[in-house]
Design a protein around this motif. Structure first.
Motif, PDB file in Angstrom:
ATOM      1  N   ALA A 411       0.975  -1.327   0.000  1.00 11.47           N
ATOM      2  CA  ALA A 411      -0.166   0.150   0.087  1.00 11.47           C
ATOM      3  C   ALA A 411       0.808   1.253   0.089  1.00 11.47           C
ATOM      4  CB  ALA A 411      -0.899  -0.008   1.209  1.00 11.47           C
ATOM      5  N   ALA A 412       1.909   1.321   0.733  1.00  7.99           N
ATOM      6  CA  ALA A 412       2.851   2.424   0.725  1.00  7.99           C
ATOM      7  C   ALA A 412       3.333   2.571  -0.694  1.00  7.99           C
ATOM      8  CB  ALA A 412       3.979   2.261   1.805  1.00  7.99           C
ATOM      9  N   GLN A 413       3.730   1.626  -1.383  1.00  7.97           N
ATOM     10  CA  GLN A 413       4.244   1.779  -2.716  1.00  7.97           C
ATOM     11  C   GLN A 413       3.639   2.276  -3.394  1.00  7.97           C
ATOM     12  OE1 GLN A 413       6.354  -2.054  -4.196  1.00  7.97           O
ATOM     13  NE2 GLN A 413       6.261  -2.988  -2.255  1.00  7.97           N
ATOM     14  N   HIS A 414       2.166   1.705  -3.401  1.00 12.50           N
ATOM     15  CA  HIS A 414       0.943   2.625  -4.354  1.00 12.50           C
ATOM     16  C   HIS A 414       1.008   4.027  -3.996  1.00 12.50           C
ATOM     17  CE1 HIS A 414      -1.223  -1.683  -4.201  1.00 12.50           C
ATOM     18  NE2 HIS A 414      -0.400  -1.514  -5.206  1.00 12.50           N
ATOM     19  N   ALA A 415       0.943   4.518  -2.605  1.00 16.41           N
ATOM     20  CA  ALA A 415       0.732   5.785  -2.267  1.00 16.41           C
ATOM     21  C   ALA A 415       2.043   6.656  -2.778  1.00 16.41           C
ATOM     22  CB  ALA A 415       0.626   5.773  -0.699  1.00 16.41           C
ATOM     23  N   SER A 416       3.191   5.926  -2.928  1.00 14.49           N
ATOM     24  CA  SER A 416       4.290   6.778  -3.321  1.00 14.49           C
ATOM     25  C   SER A 416       4.663   7.134  -4.837  1.00 14.49           C
ATOM     26  CB  SER A 416       5.590   6.237  -2.681  1.00 14.49           C
ATOM     27  OG  SER A 416       5.842   4.965  -3.506  1.00 14.49           O
ATOM     28  N   ALA A 417       3.838   6.348  -5.504  1.00 13.47           N
ATOM     29  CA  ALA A 417       3.958   6.670  -7.105  1.00 13.47           C
ATOM     30  C   ALA A 417       3.380   7.596  -7.411  1.00 13.47           C
ATOM     31  CB  ALA A 417       3.223   5.382  -7.766  1.00 13.47           C
ATOM     32  N   THR A 418       4.431   8.658  -8.150  1.00 15.69           N
ATOM     33  CA  THR A 418       4.199   9.918  -8.414  1.00 15.69           C
ATOM     34  C   THR A 418       3.882  10.182  -9.995  1.00 15.69           C
ATOM     35  OG1 THR A 418       5.247  10.473  -6.485  1.00 15.69           O
ATOM     36  CG2 THR A 418       4.905  12.256  -8.211  1.00 15.69           C
ATOM     37  N   LEU A 419       2.773  10.736 -10.134  1.00 19.29           N
ATOM     38  CA  LEU A 419       2.263  10.752 -11.549  1.00 19.29           C
ATOM     39  C   LEU A 419       2.569  12.362 -12.009  1.00 19.29           C
ATOM     40  CD1 LEU A 419       0.767   9.857 -14.470  1.00 19.29           C
ATOM     41  CD2 LEU A 419      -1.410  10.219 -13.141  1.00 19.29           C
ATOM     42  N   LEU A 420       3.588  12.459 -13.059  1.00 16.67           N
ATOM     43  CA  LEU A 420       3.732  13.990 -13.424  1.00 16.67           C
ATOM     44  C   LEU A 420       2.887  14.346 -14.544  1.00 16.67           C
ATOM     45  CD1 LEU A 420       7.595  13.688 -13.154  1.00 16.67           C
ATOM     46  CD2 LEU A 420       5.840  14.205 -11.619  1.00 16.67           C
ATOM     47  N   THR A 421       2.743  13.506 -15.698  1.00 19.59           N
ATOM     48  CA  THR A 421       2.028  13.859 -16.564  1.00 19.59           C
ATOM     49  C   THR A 421       0.926  12.758 -17.016  1.00 19.59           C
ATOM     50  OG1 THR A 421       3.400  13.143 -18.464  1.00 19.59           O
ATOM     51  CG2 THR A 421       3.675  15.409 -17.505  1.00 19.59           C
ATOM     52  N   ASN A 422      -0.102  12.929 -17.565  1.00 24.44           N
ATOM     53  CA  ASN A 422      -0.996  11.955 -18.074  1.00 24.44           C
ATOM     54  C   ASN A 422      -1.467  12.164 -19.342  1.00 24.44           C
ATOM     55  OD1 ASN A 422      -2.577   9.493 -17.955  1.00 24.44           O
ATOM     56  ND2 ASN A 422      -3.954  10.310 -16.363  1.00 24.44           N
ATOM     57  N   ALA A 423      -1.621  11.261 -20.263  1.00 29.90           N
ATOM     58  CA  ALA A 423      -2.200  11.546 -21.719  1.00 29.90           C
ATOM     59  C   ALA A 423      -3.522  11.961 -21.749  1.00 29.90           C
ATOM     60  CB  ALA A 423      -1.831  10.102 -22.391  1.00 29.90           C
ATOM     61  N   GLY A 424      -3.843  12.389 -22.906  1.00 25.63           N
ATOM     62  CA  GLY A 424      -5.311  12.629 -22.979  1.00 25.63           C
ATOM     63  C   GLY A 424      -6.217  11.473 -22.977  1.00 25.63           C
ATOM     64  N   ARG A 425      -7.384  11.486 -22.552  1.00 28.11           N
ATOM     65  CA  ARG A 425      -8.234  10.671 -22.560  1.00 28.11           C
ATOM     66  C   ARG A 425      -8.563   9.691 -23.656  1.00 28.11           C
ATOM     67  NH1 ARG A 425     -10.705   9.851 -17.883  1.00 28.11           N
ATOM     68  NH2 ARG A 425     -10.517  11.825 -16.176  1.00 28.11           N
ATOM     69  N   ASP A 426      -8.240  10.198 -24.661  1.00 31.53           N
ATOM     70  CA  ASP A 426      -8.401   9.527 -26.128  1.00 31.53           C
ATOM     71  C   ASP A 426      -7.198   8.553 -26.235  1.00 31.53           C
ATOM     72  OD1 ASP A 426      -7.008  11.777 -26.694  1.00 31.53           O
ATOM     73  OD2 ASP A 426      -7.735  12.228 -28.756  1.00 31.53           O
ATOM     74  N   SER A 427      -6.338   8.747 -25.692  1.00 33.27           N
ATOM     75  CA  SER A 427      -5.066   8.024 -25.809  1.00 33.27           C
ATOM     76  C   SER A 427      -4.860   6.788 -25.182  1.00 33.27           C
ATOM     77  CB  SER A 427      -3.658   9.034 -25.274  1.00 33.27           C
ATOM     78  OG  SER A 427      -2.505   8.292 -25.441  1.00 33.27           O
ATOM     79  N   ALA A 428      -4.355   5.722 -25.792  1.00 33.87           N
ATOM     80  CA  ALA A 428      -4.136   4.424 -25.192  1.00 33.87           C
ATOM     81  C   ALA A 428      -3.365   4.305 -23.897  1.00 33.87           C
ATOM     82  CB  ALA A 428      -3.764   3.324 -26.258  1.00 33.87           C
TER      83      ALA A 428
END
Length: 590
Positions: A411-428
């Protein structure tokens, strides 16, 4: 005829102070000197006592415990929990058979993450796996950090490890420094909050038989290294403060002292451009006695970092003592200067004869020795080692790596993952990934995606690529230097071209394992989605990618925009880059 009564130091009904003074009064000079040395020890196969290994510069347990009167050891290496417990009990048997029966205190570097530098950490192995300290900092969650430290406490206690050679609360203000991975990041306020939580978890309610002592490091802050190099090596011995931020680096240590850390470790580096003597901190009286003892009121144990007195031979190479600023002194003179500075114990050394000689020749008084021995004995009594020195092998096997502890680590590993950018919703490549995609992956076990995707071996056949990459560094030669990820923070052109060939072919999710900051500007431009992680497993990453868990991390430092920004920054000043790619605290979720 009745047997002689037990001496007072063996009576658990007496106070720690009385027991300490009674035992101190019974000790010979040699026995006192032995207590002042704290070095490495290894296990033999199956939990046996290992013989001496001259090639690695290691003495046997019998040589050190029985021959030299030593009783503090840093365990290196790992084994199944039952074997660790069995070995621990055999070492304690050796100690019980000595004249005074002083029990052994076993210490360890961190061993709950994935660091692979044997000079600074041990891979988790049988223990529950959590993110690196940087990842704990990315969660910003003091309660989680306390749970982590409580897990460490439970697993360490089970196998007889009673002293943590951590936490490391240096500030990560110089992004090129190889030790950033062990810190709580660049912000002093966050480090102060997390070190308090960490110490609460390690000691339990109070430091006693159910607690683990902490050696907080590296006093008074090892982060501001000149050019980001590490003072394990002579060319990197200078700590510099061009921004005048010495007190900011000191703050987490002041918090640790106030929170009750029982031990502190000064670093190898020597301060340059300050009011303090330009010698390594372990030899620095103004720092150890003036700053730590007198200004901060610390009366616990001060142990030097490893190998500051004598040269050592490792794998056929001589490794000079890390006696920066006092290289011209003999080992005897270095020991005297450190004792005069206020140090209690020498890490990584097995030379009680040096201290015996100093006392016998009148260079150091036995009264001075007694002050350090008193602190060291007091901690053994507080930990309950004289009254219950052995551990239960069955309990060790049931505790270490227990299912609930592993689940908490995941659970701590999940919580530490850091998302910096995310593709548009139409992207795979938009997270969380939709099921059923054709996926090309690198450095990710294909089996972890088997239930949600079809793994292909050619980016051209994929709908999305997942690339797990390590942060860039400049490889160094030598059996020690090769483990320290130092130098520039940019990927070399050839590696960037290889990555770009994939990102140009298919929308790509790029995950970078950050053991220190990196210049990710080209990847941020080319990747559809960019994450950074701090030591999480493939399964934990896939949980985040597929939406079974949400990323919760935020950056524990700035990510620089360019190498020029890194070079222009002041090593002691946090957040000094003029235009970072991503700021401290950045992180997305859903």
């Amino acid at each position: 005829m009745s047997s002689a009564p037990n001496p007072p130091y063996r009576d658990p009904g007496l106070s720690v102070a009385r027991r300490t003074e009674d035992l101190l009064g019974r000790m010979t000079l040699q026995e006192k000197a032995g207590l002042l040395f704290h070095t490495m020890i290894v296990m033999g196969p199956g939990g046996t006592l290992a013989p001496a290994d001259p090639h690695a510069g290691l003495l046997s347990a019998r040589d050190m415990v029985v021959g030299l009167g030593m009783s503090h050891f840093n365990l290196i290496g790992s084994a199944p929990a039952r074997q660790m417990a069995r070995w621990h009990n055999r070492v304690q048997d050796l100690a019980a058979g000595t004249r005074l029966g002083i029990p052994v205190t076993l210490s360890t570097d961190p061993r709950h993450a994935c660091s692979d530098n044997p000079n600074t950490a041990v891979m988790a192995g049988p223990f529950s796996q959590w993110p690196e300290p940087l990842g704990l900092a990315a969660t910003r969650d003091a309660a989680l950090v306390e749970r982590f430290a409580d897990t460490v406490r439970q697993e360490y206690l089970a196998v007889g490890l009673r002293l943590a050679l951590h936490p490391q609360v240096d500030l990560a203000t110089e992004p090129r420094w190889p030790r950033v991975v062990g810190t709580f990041g660049a912000d002093a306020d966050l480090a102060c909050v997390l070190v308090r939580a960490y110490l609460r978890g390690l000691r339990a309610a109070t430091l006693g038989p159910d607690g683990v002592a902490a050696m907080t490091k590296h006093f008074p802050g090892g982060g501001p290294q000149k050019d980001g190099e590490d003072p394990h090596f002579r060319y990197a011995r200078e700590q510099v403060y061009p921004g005048g931020r010495f007190d900011e680096h000191l703050a987490p240590f002041a918090a640790a002292v106030a929170a009750g850390t029982s031990q502190l470790m000064p670093y190898y580096g020597m301060p340059v451009g300050t009011r303090y003597e330009q010698v390594g901190f372990g030899f620095n009286r103004d720092v150890i006695t003036g700053l730590l003892r007198e200004r901060l009121g610390f009366d616990g144990i001060v142990c030097t970092d490893w190998g500051v007195l004598t040269d050592a031979e490792f794998e056929g190479q001589v490794r000079p003592a890390r006696a920066w600023g006092v290289e011209h002194l003999t080992p005897h003179e270095r020991a005297r200067k450190a004792l005069e500075a206020g140090v209690d114990q020498f890490g990584g050394e097995a030379r009680p004869d040096l201290v015996v000689d100093l006392v016998r020749t009148g260079q150091v008084s036995e009264h001075r020795l007694d002050a350090s021995v008193r602190r060291l004995l007091r901690e053994k009594f507080r930990l309950g080692l004289f009254d219950s020195r052995y551990v239960d092998e069955d309990r060790a096997a049931c505790t270490v790596g227990r299912a609930d502890l592993r689940a908490a680590g995941l659970a701590a590993q999940h919580a530490s993952a850091t998302l910096l950018t995310n593709a548009g919703r139409d992207s795979a490549a938009h997270l969380p990934l939709r099921p059923g995609l054709r996926v090309y992956c690198e450095n990710l076990a294909p089996g972890t995606l088997a239930s949600t995707a079809t793994v292909v071996d050619d980016p051209a056949r994929a709908e999305v690529a997942i690339l797990r990459l390590a942060a860039p560094y400049e490889p160094r030669p030598g059996p020690i230097e090769s483990y320290f990820h130092a130098g520039g923070l940019e990927y070399p052109p050839g590696e960037l071209a290889r990555i770009r060939a994939i990102t140009d072919t298919v929308p790509s999710i790029v995950d970078i394992y950050l053991d220190r900051p990196a210049v990710l500007t080209p990847l941020a431009a080319d990747a559809a989605t960019l994450l950074v992680t701090f030591g999480i497993g493939d399964g934990a990453l896939v949980d985040v990618l597929t939406g079974r868990a949400a990323p919760g991390g935020r950056l524990p430092f700035d990510l620089p925009g360019s190498a020029e920004d890194v070079g222009s920054g002041r090593p002691d000043v946090p957040f000094d880059a003029p235009e970072p790619l991503f700021r401290y605290g950045h992180g997305l979720t859903w």
